[in-house]
Design an enzyme around this catalytic site. Structure first.
Site, PDB file in Angstrom:
ATOM      1  CD  GLU A 163      -3.057  -0.402   0.032  1.00  0.00           C
ATOM      2  OE1 GLU A 163      -3.231  -0.006  -1.139  1.00  0.00           O
ATOM      3  OE2 GLU A 163      -3.489  -1.487   0.443  1.00  0.00           O
ATOM      4  CB  THR A 172       4.518   0.285  -2.622  1.00  0.00           C
ATOM      5  OG1 THR A 172       3.401  -0.536  -2.974  1.00  0.00           O
ATOM      6  CG2 THR A 172       4.895   0.021  -1.178  1.00  0.00           C
ATOM      7  CG  ASP A 217      -6.832   0.232  -9.056  1.00  0.00           C
ATOM      8  OD1 ASP A 217      -6.114  -0.438  -8.296  1.00  0.00           O
ATOM      9  OD2 ASP A 217      -7.483   1.224  -8.673  1.00  0.00           O
TER      10      ASP A 217
END
Length: 402
Positions: A41, A43, A189
């Site tokens: 997270e 990163t 994503d």
């Protein structure tokens, strides 16, 4: 990449019938999944490592060519239909659901794709506002559908035959969200929506875009618990964290001339030179540097089938996000504490940008129902708010289903 279970077939059949009602012909139907990030997270924008998994919530895009230059888009979720001229697309976003589609179309055209007019029906069940990436899901589903339709008239390799095209698709969809929709998201994503595999998590190097699939055992479930809160400070604090990371790199580069991002800083480097940083900046850097190391250790644990070790790394990640990066909140901490104490839990952590949203827990499949009752009951008693809990299967990335 084709999912042939009865639920998908039933949904596709219903969507095909709806398309015929709206447009008078049968469509091709495609789907792209949502995602959850297991570890890694904050990163991504530091050129680091992330480990998302595609999950069995989808956006579906049904499409058929037109004989003119119109782009006609109907959303089942919003019960709304809009039309655009492919030769005169909007120059700027409208703050409307159609921005995600138009942004992708504009990026495809800019990349040299020869698109014709289409009728397009979109529908999805990715929970919105839960941090499960409904936006990337619609972008990738629509982008894949339009590319595949354009490919039918050419001799180019079809998308299912080459992963290079899937990476290109992910990058174009990220550009659409960055440049047209106006959200400064990383590549994670769109990449997992394009490359996901059932039964796998994906280790992604956000700098090189090199990746590998990692096995997730069948007897472990991904359970996402939504705190149902999102604190208003999230956006400003997110930008502040990015600035603090960039400030840390600037200072450390005096001692580490090859450091272009926190990805290039090792724990040993930070131990040696961290005293040169302001305390807040040092702690922000410590989270990112240690989180990158945790992601790589977590990948090794999955490849060994060591879920106990993986779960411990999830908990370490949460504590680092809470204490060093300071992006948690009381509701997330409470949910993690409840999940950690539940029977059959390997590990749990907040997932997403922070200040609300969801946690992810890796749970023994036989303990899922007990886990849900324990966490939901405890959270509701403590907050007066009923959480939403999603038990997720892993999923394949984007593909044609009809």
């Amino acid at each position: 990449m084709h999912n042939t279970n009865l639920e998908v077939e039933s949904s596709a059949h219903a969507m095909g019938q709806r398309f015929v009602q709206l447009f008078g012909e049968s469509p091709r139907i495609y789907q792209a999944p949502g995602r959850v990030n297991l570890i890694g997270e904050h990163t991504d924008y530091n050129d680091g490592f992330v480990m998302p998994a595609a999950i069995g919530f989808y956006t579906r895009a049904s499409v058929a060519p037109r004989h003119d230059r119109k782009l006609v888009i109907h959303s089942e979720n919003y019960s709304e239909q809009v039309e655009f001229d492919l030769d005169h697309l909007p120059a700027t976003r409208a703050g409307h659901w159609s921005d995600y589609v138009i942004g992708v179309v504009k990026m495809l055209v800019r990349s040299g794709e020869k698109l014709g007019g289409v009728n397009l029906l979109v529908d999805g069940n990715v929970p919105q506002g839960a941090g499960l990436s409904s936006s990337a899901s619609i972008e990738v589903a629509v982008g894949y559908a339009l590319l595949d339709l354009a490919d039918q008239a050419t001799d180019r390799p079809k998308l299912d035959q080459t992963k290079l095209d899937r990476t290109k698709l992910a990058l174009l969809c990220q550009q659409a969200e960055n440049e047209f929709v106006g959200a400064r998201c990383g590549i994670m994503d769109q990449f997992i929506a394009s490359h996901g595999e059932r039964g796998k998590a994906l280790l992604l190097d956000c700098r090189s875009l090199e990746y590998r699939q990692l096995p997730l055992p069948d007897d472990a479930a991904l359970v996402i618990c939504n705190t149902m809160v999102k604190h208003s400070i999230a956006k400003g604090e997110y930008n502040q964290r990015r600035a603090e990371c960039e400030a840390g790199v600037r200072r450390l580069s005096k001692y580490l001339p090859n450091a272009q991002a926190l990805r290039d800083v090792t724990p040993e480097d930070l131990e040696a030179y961290g005293h040169e940083l302001p305390d807040i900046v040092r702690r922000r850097c410590r989270h990112v540097v240690s989180e990158n190391a945790r992601v790589l250790r977590a990948a090794a644990a999955l490849e060994l089938g060591d879920l106990q070790a993986f779960g411990k790394l999830m908990l370490e990640s949460h504590r680092s996000l809470r204490d060093d990066f300071e992006v948690s909140c009381p509701e997330l901490d409470l949910m993690v504490e409840l999940a950690e104490q539940a029977e059959g839990v390997y590990g749990t952590r907040m997932t997403g940008g922070g200040f609300g949203g969801c946690i992810i827990a890796l749970v023994q499949a036989r303990s899922v129902e007990t886990f849900k009752r324990t966490v939901q009951g405890g959270y509701e008693r403590s907050t007066g708010c009923k959480p939403e809990i999603y038990v997720c299967s892993t999923a394949d990335g984007v593909g044609q289903i009809v």
